[in-house]
Design an enzyme around this catalytic site. Sequence first.
Site, PDB file in Angstrom:
ATOM      1  N   SER A 180       0.757  -1.122   0.147  1.00 14.53           N
ATOM      2  CA  SER A 180       0.005   0.018   0.114  1.00 14.53           C
ATOM      3  C   SER A 180       0.972   1.199   0.084  1.00 14.53           C
ATOM      4  CB  SER A 180      -0.976   0.137   1.189  1.00 14.53           C
ATOM      5  OG  SER A 180      -1.473   1.027   1.524  1.00 14.53           O
ATOM      6  N   ARG A 239     -23.756  -8.122 -45.549  1.00  8.52           N
ATOM      7  CA  ARG A 239     -22.701  -7.472 -44.945  1.00  8.52           C
ATOM      8  C   ARG A 239     -23.088  -6.325 -44.368  1.00  8.52           C
ATOM      9  NH1 ARG A 239     -18.279  -6.239 -48.279  1.00  8.52           N
ATOM     10  NH2 ARG A 239     -17.182  -5.943 -46.293  1.00  8.52           N
TER      11      ARG A 239
END
Length: 401
Positions: A292, A331
């Site tokens: 930390s 498409r």
Amino acid sequence: MTSADGTSADGSPGYGDDPGADLGLLAPMRAAVAATGDAALLGAMLDAEAALTRAQAALGLVPAPAADAVTAAARAAAFDLPSLVVRARSGGNPVIPLVEDLRRAAHPHGEHVHRGATSQDILDTALMLTASRALGPVLADLGRVIAGLGALAAAHRDTVMAARTLTQQAVPTTFGLKAAGWRKLAADARHRLRAAREALPAQLGGAAGTLAAFHPQDAGRPDVGLLLVARFAREVGLAEPPLPWHVLRTPVADLAGALAFTAGALGKVAADVLVLSRTEIGELSEGVGGGSSSMPHKHNPVRATMIAAAARQAPALASILYGSLAAEDERPAGAWHAEWQPLRETIRLVAGASRDAAELVADLRVHPERMRANLRVPDVHPLDRAPGSAGALVDRALEEE
């Protein structure tokens, strides 16, 4: 020296020439970045183009020297990737400028580059190639996870701990049974991901999925299109599709599902580790925890945290890939384009989660004394004060692959 995908020559992150480059500073939970990066995708697109020309040459559709020339020219290092990125915007995909450059590089056989194909044929094939290549190490990491969890389950077959339901202690179980359950999920994930990988197909349909452009008028072979698809698939090392899948996105949806399942399966392991490694519980801990910036006494479960972060992102990305199933016409406009980045990001997240899970399991520390000390089962039937058939369940689970 930094490559086009943002890594230096030794594979570590580099700054490149672009101060705005995204090198992954906010994504420590990802992996396979180089394997799925722009340079890797460029190489896969060139592999697809060269394979198509070789397949056509094998069927007599283009001259054999053309296949040799295109294959020789299809070297990713010879192409200007930043230029392709810029030029891709005008046509909406990177294949269009790539074909221009490859035709010049393959001179005097440039006319045989990309012959009869559409951009989606090449990019879909390249994405499937990239996914297949990136998933090899992921499957290996899942194998390490499964092996490690099997060892934990066997070692702690009879290690009693509290089962918790709806956040509260319920009745006794064993840590071996919990680890066997994690192992089952990891094995299910590997099975699904392996099956999805093996089914990844090449894409070849031409402009509208009819293969019409691959039928020269004098060929005299009505099946030449089907023969070409089969040969092309063999050349690129992907499965042969029964139909062009420009708008039949089963392969992408299946891959998305397998990836999301894998992220969730590993996320379950991480969620349990995060709970059981809390200071006030202390039944598990990561062998190599993180520090930390303000509290040096902390030993944070970083591997589990990274897996949990990936597991929360993958389903949202998979939902985009599922959404692209609803594609119009032969498409589509937008549905196909929406898949590219989410697919790459999902692979990266799952690759990172698999890597982190393998490291987590290998170094996981089990604290049986805390498990015993934490166990509280008042006001339950005497038969519920023992872990029942937990040991037998572990034995049966470990008999499976």
